[in-house]
Motif scaffolding. Structure first.
Motif, short mmCIF file in Angstrom:
data_model
loop_
_atom_site.label_atom_id
_atom_site.label_comp_id
_atom_site.label_asym_id
_atom_site.label_seq_id
_atom_site.Cartn_x
_atom_site.Cartn_y
_atom_site.Cartn_z
N UNK A 100 0.82 -1.20 0.00
CA UNK A 100 0.00 0.00 0.00
C UNK A 100 0.86 1.26 0.00
N UNK A 101 0.21 2.38 -0.33
CA UNK A 101 0.81 3.70 -0.23
C UNK A 101 -0.31 4.69 0.07
N UNK A 102 -0.04 5.68 0.93
CA UNK A 102 -1.00 6.73 1.25
C UNK A 102 -0.46 8.05 0.74
N UNK A 103 -1.32 8.85 0.12
CA UNK A 103 -0.90 10.14 -0.44
C UNK A 103 -0.50 11.11 0.66
N UNK A 104 0.20 12.15 0.25
CA UNK A 104 0.71 13.13 1.21
C UNK A 104 -0.41 13.81 1.98
N UNK A 105 -1.55 14.08 1.32
CA UNK A 105 -2.67 14.74 2.01
C UNK A 105 -3.56 13.76 2.77
N UNK A 106 -3.17 12.47 2.78
CA UNK A 106 -3.88 11.44 3.54
C UNK A 106 -5.28 11.16 3.00
N UNK A 107 -5.57 11.58 1.77
CA UNK A 107 -6.93 11.41 1.23
C UNK A 107 -7.01 10.34 0.14
N UNK A 108 -5.89 9.77 -0.25
CA UNK A 108 -5.87 8.70 -1.25
C UNK A 108 -5.09 7.51 -0.70
N UNK A 128 -5.55 -0.63 -6.86
CA UNK A 128 -6.84 -0.15 -6.38
C UNK A 128 -6.60 1.16 -5.63
N UNK A 129 -7.29 2.22 -6.05
CA UNK A 129 -7.14 3.52 -5.39
C UNK A 129 -8.46 3.87 -4.71
N UNK A 130 -8.37 4.24 -3.42
CA UNK A 130 -9.53 4.58 -2.62
C UNK A 130 -9.45 6.04 -2.18
N UNK A 131 -10.62 6.70 -2.16
CA UNK A 131 -10.74 8.03 -1.58
C UNK A 131 -11.14 7.88 -0.12
N UNK A 153 11.29 -4.06 -8.85
CA UNK A 153 10.47 -2.99 -8.31
C UNK A 153 10.99 -2.58 -6.94
N UNK A 154 11.07 -1.25 -6.70
CA UNK A 154 11.59 -0.76 -5.43
C UNK A 154 10.57 0.01 -4.61
N UNK A 155 9.81 0.89 -5.26
CA UNK A 155 8.83 1.69 -4.52
C UNK A 155 7.61 1.95 -5.38
N UNK A 156 6.45 2.07 -4.72
CA UNK A 156 5.22 2.51 -5.38
C UNK A 156 4.62 3.62 -4.52
N UNK A 157 4.21 4.71 -5.17
CA UNK A 157 3.62 5.84 -4.46
C UNK A 157 2.32 6.27 -5.15
N UNK A 158 1.42 6.85 -4.38
CA UNK A 158 0.21 7.46 -4.93
C UNK A 158 0.25 8.95 -4.59
N UNK A 159 -0.10 9.81 -5.55
CA UNK A 159 -0.08 11.25 -5.29
C UNK A 159 -1.46 11.74 -4.86
N UNK A 160 -1.57 13.04 -4.58
CA UNK A 160 -2.82 13.60 -4.08
C UNK A 160 -3.96 13.52 -5.09
N UNK A 161 -3.62 13.33 -6.37
CA UNK A 161 -4.64 13.20 -7.41
C UNK A 161 -5.08 11.77 -7.65
N UNK A 162 -4.50 10.83 -6.90
CA UNK A 162 -4.86 9.42 -7.08
C UNK A 162 -4.12 8.73 -8.20
N UNK A 163 -3.04 9.35 -8.72
CA UNK A 163 -2.22 8.73 -9.75
C UNK A 163 -1.14 7.86 -9.10
N UNK A 217 5.08 15.37 -4.36
CA UNK A 217 4.80 16.68 -3.77
C UNK A 217 3.29 16.92 -3.77
N UNK A 218 2.86 17.99 -3.11
CA UNK A 218 1.44 18.31 -3.03
C UNK A 218 0.83 18.55 -4.40
#
Length: 294
Positions: A100-108, A128-131, A153-163, A217-218
């Motif tokens: 899993x990964x959580x976005x910086x704004x904690x909303x994704x 799977x991306x959740x709001x 594979x080393x890292x997976x991240x999700x950004x504030x836009x859910x990408x 980043x934000x």
């Protein structure tokens, strides 16, 4: 005060194996998997708890699955309040894993199912991306455009836009296992996974990255940072920092900072410093070794 919640270790007679525990959307989410031998599927489940009381909210939900041939290993199933948000993952099964990964704004929240393929194949994932609080925004199964044997594979991240963004190390040739045969590759999925961009990290003046840490980043710009060296050298020459617009495959900021002689020798004895100075005087390379970025 330390509180603890305990709950059933099985679902329909199949044992539950902890995967990770996190705080998302104002609730503690406890994720666990179970293996169905008749279907050769590992299913991911989630239980939700009130963080103040540790009382369960709702019932167990099965939210996804992946094909596998082996049951996940057995670990403890007791979850304490002190474990909230740690992101500690349980041991994975032999042919894939959940993460899993959580976005910086904690909303994704991004959940990924890594499905390792046979030798010579291509690694595949389900995203799977959740709001927040916990509503699925999109889901997509993807196959990486990199051969499994050549890509780690080393890292997976999700950004504030859910990408979703994935970084890994790719072997460029089969000519030995030398460091210069490797490069970092960044893959990004936009528009709910429908658009993919592929970018290979490159540093100027014959330098190469020796490791990479990825952050979002934000505003959705990707931050890549780590150590670098010259492509024909070993050890660590300095640090680099990149801001990348992955959608446009454009480097917005690039900074390389070589370590000074004083920095590289600050923990050396006087004798070691003298030897290092002679090496530099003869125009020989003197880089750091056994250095780790945290």
């Amino acid at each position: 005060v330390v509180k603890e919640a305990t709950f059933a270790k099985k679902v329909d007679g199949k044992r539950l194996v902890p995967q990770f525990t996190l705080l998302f959307g104002d609730q503690i989410r406890v994720f666990a998997s179970y293996f169905d031998r008749t279907k050769n599927q590992n299913f991911l489940t989630v239980r939700n708890f009130d963080p103040a009381t540790l009382e369960e909210v709702g019932t167990l939900q099965t939210i996804g699955s992946m094909t596998t041939v082996q049951e996940a290993p057995k670990v403890s199933m007791s979850i304490g309040i002190s474990g909230v948000g740690t992101g500690i993952k349980a041991p994975t099964n032999a042919t894939g894993k959940f993460g899993y990964s959580i976005s910086q704004n904690q909303k994704k929240l991004l959940l990924f199912y890594q499905k390792s393929e046979a030798t010579g194949g291509y690694e595949s994932f389900t995203f799977q991306v959740f709001d927040a609080p916990f509503v699925k925004s999109w889901e997509k199964s993807v196959e990486l455009p990199c051969e499994n044997e050549r890509f780690t594979m080393q890292e997976i991240r999700v950004d504030n836009g859910g990408n979703s963004h994935l970084v890994g190390r790719e072997q460029l040739s089969t000519n030995g296992n030398r460091p210069e045969n490797y490069a970092y590759r960044l893959l990004s999925w936009y528009q709910q996974g429908e658009t993919i961009t592929d970018y290979r990290l490159a540093l100027p003046e014959g330098n190469r990255a020796t490791d990479l840490q990825l952050a979002c980043s934000e505003e959705g710009v990707l931050i890549c940072a780590g150590f670098y060296t010259h492509e024909k050298e070993t050890g660590i020459k300095g640090t680099y920092f990149l801001r990348i617009d992955a959608r446009e495959k454009k480097v917005l900021t690039r900074n390389l900072e070589a370590f000074s002689f004083e920095f590289k020798t600050q923990f050396s004895s006087e004798k070691e410093k003298a030897k290092a100075a002679q090496k530099v005087k003869k125009e020989k390379v003197y880089n750091l070794h056994q250095f780790q970025l945290k």
